[in-house]
Write a protein that holds these residues in place. Structure first.
Motif, PDB file in Angstrom:
ATOM      1  N   MET A 371       0.912  -1.245  -0.031  1.00 63.84           N
ATOM      2  CA  MET A 371      -0.159   0.134  -0.036  1.00 63.84           C
ATOM      3  C   MET A 371       0.722   0.988   0.178  1.00 63.84           C
ATOM      4  SD  MET A 371      -2.958  -1.120   2.492  1.00 63.84           S
ATOM      5  CE  MET A 371      -3.928  -2.657   2.138  1.00 63.84           C
ATOM      6  N   HIS A 372       0.505   2.028  -0.826  1.00 64.03           N
ATOM      7  CA  HIS A 372       1.249   3.510  -0.944  1.00 64.03           C
ATOM      8  C   HIS A 372       2.717   3.112  -1.389  1.00 64.03           C
ATOM      9  CE1 HIS A 372      -2.000   6.429   0.046  1.00 64.03           C
ATOM     10  NE2 HIS A 372      -2.481   5.380   0.402  1.00 64.03           N
ATOM     11  N   GLY A 373       3.012   1.881  -1.899  1.00 61.19           N
ATOM     12  CA  GLY A 373       4.321   1.463  -2.354  1.00 61.19           C
ATOM     13  C   GLY A 373       5.369   1.181  -1.064  1.00 61.19           C
ATOM     14  N   MET A 374       4.792   0.991   0.120  1.00 64.85           N
ATOM     15  CA  MET A 374       5.523   0.608   1.219  1.00 64.85           C
ATOM     16  C   MET A 374       6.399  -0.530   0.988  1.00 64.85           C
ATOM     17  SD  MET A 374       5.933   1.686   4.550  1.00 64.85           S
ATOM     18  CE  MET A 374       4.431   2.305   5.172  1.00 64.85           C
ATOM     19  N   SER A 375       6.084  -1.703   0.355  1.00 59.53           N
ATOM     20  CA  SER A 375       6.907  -2.750   0.393  1.00 59.53           C
ATOM     21  C   SER A 375       8.181  -2.461  -0.564  1.00 59.53           C
ATOM     22  CB  SER A 375       6.145  -3.897  -0.101  1.00 59.53           C
ATOM     23  OG  SER A 375       5.009  -4.243   0.613  1.00 59.53           O
TER      24      SER A 375
END
Length: 485
Positions: A371-375
């Motif tokens: 989510m939101h590029g967290m990973s």
């Protein structure tokens, strides 16, 4: 694109050792309200299993090494229990077992260990029902039916009375039942003790307190409530180690013990409102690790992440571990940038000399769903390589044996299977640029590894509390074979 800094490397070289930074990289897996897993109470057994496997696979790819799995969200069980009913969040009906049958906790442990994850069983000690203050629909062996005189409507929930000895005894039995029957690495409690206050309504335990006073008790109400919680924590600390001396005990309390500690901090007072003397638990050495919920940003002074972390580290009289709890979900609910979470991990790492040895992120779905590029951000800039969990030398566990009969053939290395029962993992390091970097961590039943590069390597065995064996060195050469050990 996020303007990130590359964080501390996972390699260190000191006067007497050359090993990667030990770091606890945990994710909270919340089951209450189907937050993380299972995502719905209507999933089939196979769907639940596949969903958990997918969760673990994604966290493994991101180089996490621990999950904190909620197994008792509200007087119920996500495991086979004779003490409490099956969870509503598992099957949609409290008391109803999965069909086809399986034991979710046992399954989670098996799958997690295949991926070299620690499993910490997360309990809520006193919440009896979440989101409803009715006992309608609760199983007949639920605590609200067994001891209705000690289960209260409070706000929108049902809560057990921590001051009732039968409730205290029951909670301890539940904890120790899991410690005894399951191969967990840790026991974990979150920030809920007495419930968060409902405006204008005191917790309705007056008759329990009156009984205490009539029996000769001399503590005031607030001190009595805190003592009830202190008693639970101290007893659990002792009893867990009596059963299994290697099982870790940790708590993730509300991040502010009291306003003004440290100076300039404002906010909710968990000491007077939740009756949680979390500083005492850590200072007394009852906890192997504390994971304060520092769910605030770095810069605002009223709840400053670094100021609060430094205060918690100052309470560590026994030199145990601090694994800060971080609010990853804030990228959704508060529109934080992922860079905020990256900087927080960086701050935690910068205090490793004071036993700040990791982080636990709430919650797993943020990383599983990227989510939101967290990973992407964490994999590229934070958890770039695997890491072993930090060793807890004060715990009792047999030392793992040195790997034996290590042989190489081309890019392949082989060793003898463990027969001692004291090996949890195998760790392999590659010597590059004057340091040994951790290449991989393999599960206990592994007996081989295929390298991708020639060079000097080391293999060690690792116990369940992080103790390493003596190293066995080997060299990968083309068109050659060697035997070591």
């Amino acid at each position: 694109m996020f303007g990130l800094l590359i964080l501390l490397p996972v390699l260190v070289y000191s006067d007497d050792s050359y090993w990667p930074v030990r770091e606890f990289r945990g994710a909270f897996v919340a089951t209450v309200a189907n937050i993380d897993w299972p995502s719905s109470r209507h999933l089939t057994t196979n769907q639940q299993k596949n969903e958990l496997i997918n969760l673990l696979d994604k966290l493994q790819k991101l180089n996490f090494n621990a999950i904190v799995l909620q197994v008792r969200p509200a007087g119920d069980a996500l495991y086979s229990s004779k003490l409490e009913p099956w969870s509503y969040y598992l099957t949609g009906e409290q008391g109803k077992a999965p069909s086809p049958f399986y034991d979710p906790l046992e399954f989670a442990i098996t799958e997690a260990y295949k991926r070299n994850f620690e499993v910490h069983a997360w309990f809520n000690p006193y919440r009896a029902r979440s989101g409803s203050n009715s006992s309608v629909g609760l199983a007949q062996n639920h605590i609200a039916h067994i001891y209705p005189q000690y289960v209260y409507k409070y706000g929108h929930d049902l809560w057990m009375d921590p001051g009732a000895s039968v409730i205290q005894d029951h909670a301890i039995k539940v904890f120790l039942d899991v410690v005894t029957r399951y191969d967990i690495d840790g026991v974990h409690i979150d920030d809920y003790f007495y419930p968060y206050p409902v405006s204008g309504t005191d917790f309705p335990d007056s008759h329990t307190y009156s009984s205490y006073k009539q029996s000769g008790g001399n503590l005031g109400l607030t001190d009595w409530r805190r003592n009830n919680i202190n008693t639970l924590i101290q007893h659990l600390s002792t009893r867990i180690k009596t059963i299994k001396p290697y099982v870790k005990f940790g708590i993730s309390p509300f991040g502010i013990w009291q306003p003004g500690y440290p100076h300039g901090i404002h906010g909710f007072n968990s000491f007077t409102s939740l009756y949680a003397d979390s500083r005492k638990w850590f200072k007394e050495g009852w906890l192997d690790y504390v994971a304060p919920q520092l769910y605030w940003q770095i810069d605002p002074p009223a709840q400053s992440y670094p100021a609060l972390l430094d205060w918690w580290l100052d309470q560590n009289t026994h030199q145990h571990h601090v694994y800060t709890s971080n609010y990853a979900s804030a990228v959704l609910v508060k529109h934080w940038s992922p860079n905020e979470l990256v900087r927080q991990v960086q701050i935690s790492r910068s205090r490793d000399s004071r036993k700040s040895f990791g982080n636990i992120h709430f919650s797993a779905k943020i990383f599983v769903g990227n989510m939101h590029g967290m990973s992407d951000v964490f994999h590229a800039n934070v958890y770039t390589s695997p890491a072993l969990t930090p060793e807890m030398p004060w715990l009792s566990c047999p030392n793992p044996p040195k790997p034996s009969n290590v042989k190489t053939h081309g890019y392949n290395v082989f060793w003898t299977p463990d027969t001692s029962g004291h090996v949890r993992s195998w760790a392999i390091f590659h010597f590059i640029a004057e340091v040994f970097g951790l290449v991989t961590v393999l599960p206990q039943d592994s007996t081989s590894f295929t390298a991708t590069e020639i060079g000097s390597y080391v293999i060690v065995s690792v116990s369940r509390i992080g103790k390493q064996s003596t190293e066995e060195r080997f060299t990968i050469r083309l068109n050659s074979s060697s035997v070591f050990g």
